[in-house]
Design an enzyme around this catalytic site. Structure first.
Site, mmCIF file in Angstrom:
data_model
loop_
_atom_site.group_PDB
_atom_site.id
_atom_site.type_symbol
_atom_site.label_atom_id
_atom_site.label_comp_id
_atom_site.label_asym_id
_atom_site.label_seq_id
_atom_site.Cartn_x
_atom_site.Cartn_y
_atom_site.Cartn_z
ATOM 1 N N ILE A 156 -2.066 -7.561 -2.907
ATOM 2 C CA ILE A 156 -1.640 -8.412 -1.788
ATOM 3 C C ILE A 156 -2.409 -9.729 -1.781
ATOM 4 O O ILE A 156 -2.106 -10.618 -1.009
ATOM 5 C CB ILE A 156 -1.788 -7.692 -0.426
ATOM 6 C CG1 ILE A 156 -3.211 -7.155 -0.242
ATOM 7 C CG2 ILE A 156 -0.763 -6.580 -0.297
ATOM 8 C CD1 ILE A 156 -3.487 -6.603 1.154
ATOM 9 N N LYS A 170 -9.383 -4.853 11.558
ATOM 10 C CA LYS A 170 -8.147 -4.417 12.214
ATOM 11 C C LYS A 170 -7.945 -5.169 13.536
ATOM 12 O O LYS A 170 -6.845 -5.619 13.846
ATOM 13 C CB LYS A 170 -8.165 -2.902 12.458
ATOM 14 C CG LYS A 170 -7.986 -2.081 11.180
ATOM 15 C CD LYS A 170 -6.550 -2.154 10.681
ATOM 16 C CE LYS A 170 -6.316 -1.340 9.423
ATOM 17 N NZ LYS A 170 -4.984 -1.566 8.839
ATOM 18 N N GLY A 177 -0.111 4.962 -0.685
ATOM 19 C CA GLY A 177 -1.115 5.615 0.154
ATOM 20 C C GLY A 177 -0.517 6.706 1.023
ATOM 21 O O GLY A 177 0.654 7.068 0.875
ATOM 22 N N TYR A 201 -14.263 -2.441 8.915
ATOM 23 C CA TYR A 201 -12.836 -2.072 9.002
ATOM 24 C C TYR A 201 -12.302 -2.280 10.429
ATOM 25 O O TYR A 201 -11.221 -2.833 10.624
ATOM 26 C CB TYR A 201 -12.715 -0.609 8.573
ATOM 27 C CG TYR A 201 -11.374 0.037 8.742
ATOM 28 C CD1 TYR A 201 -10.351 -0.207 7.835
ATOM 29 C CD2 TYR A 201 -11.140 0.937 9.778
ATOM 30 C CE1 TYR A 201 -9.120 0.426 7.973
ATOM 31 C CE2 TYR A 201 -9.922 1.568 9.923
ATOM 32 C CZ TYR A 201 -8.910 1.317 9.025
ATOM 33 O OH TYR A 201 -7.701 1.947 9.162
ATOM 34 N N GLY A 221 0.838 -1.202 0.000
ATOM 35 C CA GLY A 221 0.000 0.000 0.000
ATOM 36 C C GLY A 221 0.871 1.249 0.000
ATOM 37 O O GLY A 221 0.512 2.294 0.557
HETATM 38 N N1 SER Z 1 -8.602 7.075 9.352
HETATM 39 C C1 SER Z 1 -9.219 5.784 9.359
HETATM 40 C C2 SER Z 1 -10.573 5.847 8.780
HETATM 41 O O1 SER Z 1 -11.184 6.878 8.886
HETATM 42 C C3 SER Z 1 -9.322 5.237 10.742
HETATM 43 O O2 SER Z 1 -8.269 4.391 10.948
HETATM 44 O O3 SER Z 1 -11.035 4.886 8.272
#
Ligand code: SER
Length: 339
Positions: free
Chosen positions: A55, A158, A13, A154, A10
């Site tokens: 990936i 994580k 980014g 997300y 990544g």
């Molecule tokens: N900055 C990220 C998001 O807003 C949070 O880890 O998804």
């Protein structure tokens, strides 16, 4: 002879930008990168080898194992929290499946060259899930083991990948008949919202702060999608990059945790707006609250307790709220848009 290098996934980014700059300045190791998109020419120039790919492509990862000796991985590739809510299956595939691929990659690398592979993983405040605003206000600085009930795909990804990393480091193949040599040395920071002066985020939910600043600098009107009183922790990108490098360099025996909170400042949306208006007096910044995205930000803590990071590996951000804006964000962003 394979060449010892650092791998960044990544890499194109937001974090990758700052990290590649720092690693190139340091110059002690070659940097190889993997990203689905080509790197910008300014970044590409700084790296030893750029792989364009996914990936999820294990044959590409095998090729990298065969060609290079990687002993440090910064696994940055991910779909952020807003984007992930629109495509949860894809998010899981990339965020979890991709991370699993990289952990296997690191184990194989370690087996092939015999040394541990230090594996840096940016986790997030999204692993937390505050049940309601009263609890959020009362909780103040949240510790790593509190409120870990994420409400987003997300955040779930994580949190689980932090656990997977701990598994590879401590328990990988614990029932194998022959002793397995565990080669992954996994280390993770739970980042707050990161604000960069050189890139604009895409697909995150903490994006309201960086978007507000960049829009003002471009003289574009901006409607902030959260309420003025919304408060979460943020950090200036150079401190985020520094945190990753410092954690990577820490002696393993000093690390009492798999994942560490890091924080720097935690302004409300309105406090950010006021500073931005001060720096760009003509800016138009209004509020149009998106209730769904507001709900996500409300589920993130107002602040984090980062004392473990400070004690175990010397985390100490350079930029508080005032300095982040006056010495980093405003001057760098002004220069960027004047070009
Ligand atoms: N900055 C990220 C998001 O807003 C949070 O880890 O998804």
């Amino acid at each position: 002879m394979r060449k010892p290098v650092v791998l960044i996934t990544g890499a194109g980014g937001e974090i990758g930008h700052g990290l590649i700059d720092r690693l190139a300045q340091d110059g002690s190791r070659g940097v190889i990168t993997l990203d689905v998109n080509p790197l910008e020419p300014d970044l590409a120039r700084l790296v030893t080898r750029e792989f364009q790919g996914s990936i999820l492509d294990t044959s590409l990862l095998d090729r990298i194992v065969a060609e290079y000796e990687v002993d440090l991985v910064f696994h940055l590739a991910a779909l952020l929290s807003t984007r992930s809510e629109f495509t949860p299956m894809a998010a899981h595939e990339v965020n979890v499946g991709g991370t699993l691929n990289l952990l296997e990659f690191a184990q194989k690398q370690g087996e092939s060259h015999g040394r541990p592979v230090v594996f840096l993983y940016p986790s997030s405040i999204a692993v937390y899930g505050m049940p309601d605003l009263q609890t959020k206000a009362r909780a103040g600085e949240v510790k790593e083991d509190q409120y870990t009930h994420p409400s987003t795909m997300y955040g779930c990804n994580k949190l689980y990948c932090e656990q997977l990393g701990g598994y590879y480091t401590r328990h990988y193949k614990q029932l194998a008949r022959d002793t397995v040599s565990r080669k992954v040395d996994f280390r993770s920071v739970r980042f707050p919202g990161l604000i960069s002066a050189v890139t604009v985020p895409s697909g995150g939910t903490s994006d309201f702060a960086p978007e507000m600043i960049h829009a003002a600098a471009r003289q574009e009107a901006y409607a902030c999608f959260v309420r003025p009183d919304t408060r979460i922790p943020f950090m200036a990108m150079p401190d985020g990059v520094e945190a990753l490098l410092r954690l990577a360099a820490a002696p393993r025996e000093r690390l009492g945790r798999t994942a560490y909170n890091v924080g720097a400042f935690n302004p409300s949306a309105e406090e950010v707006r006021q500073v931005v208006l001060g720096a760009f007096p003509g800016a138009t910044i209004t509020y149009t609250v998106d209730e769904a995205r507001q709900g996500i930000v409300d589920s993130w803590p107002a602040d984090v307790d980062d004392s473990a990071a400070r004690t175990d590996w010397g985390f100490a951000p350079n930029y508080d709220f005032e300095r982040a804006f006056s010495e980093y964000l405003i001057p760098t962003i002004r220069r960027r848009y004047q070009k």
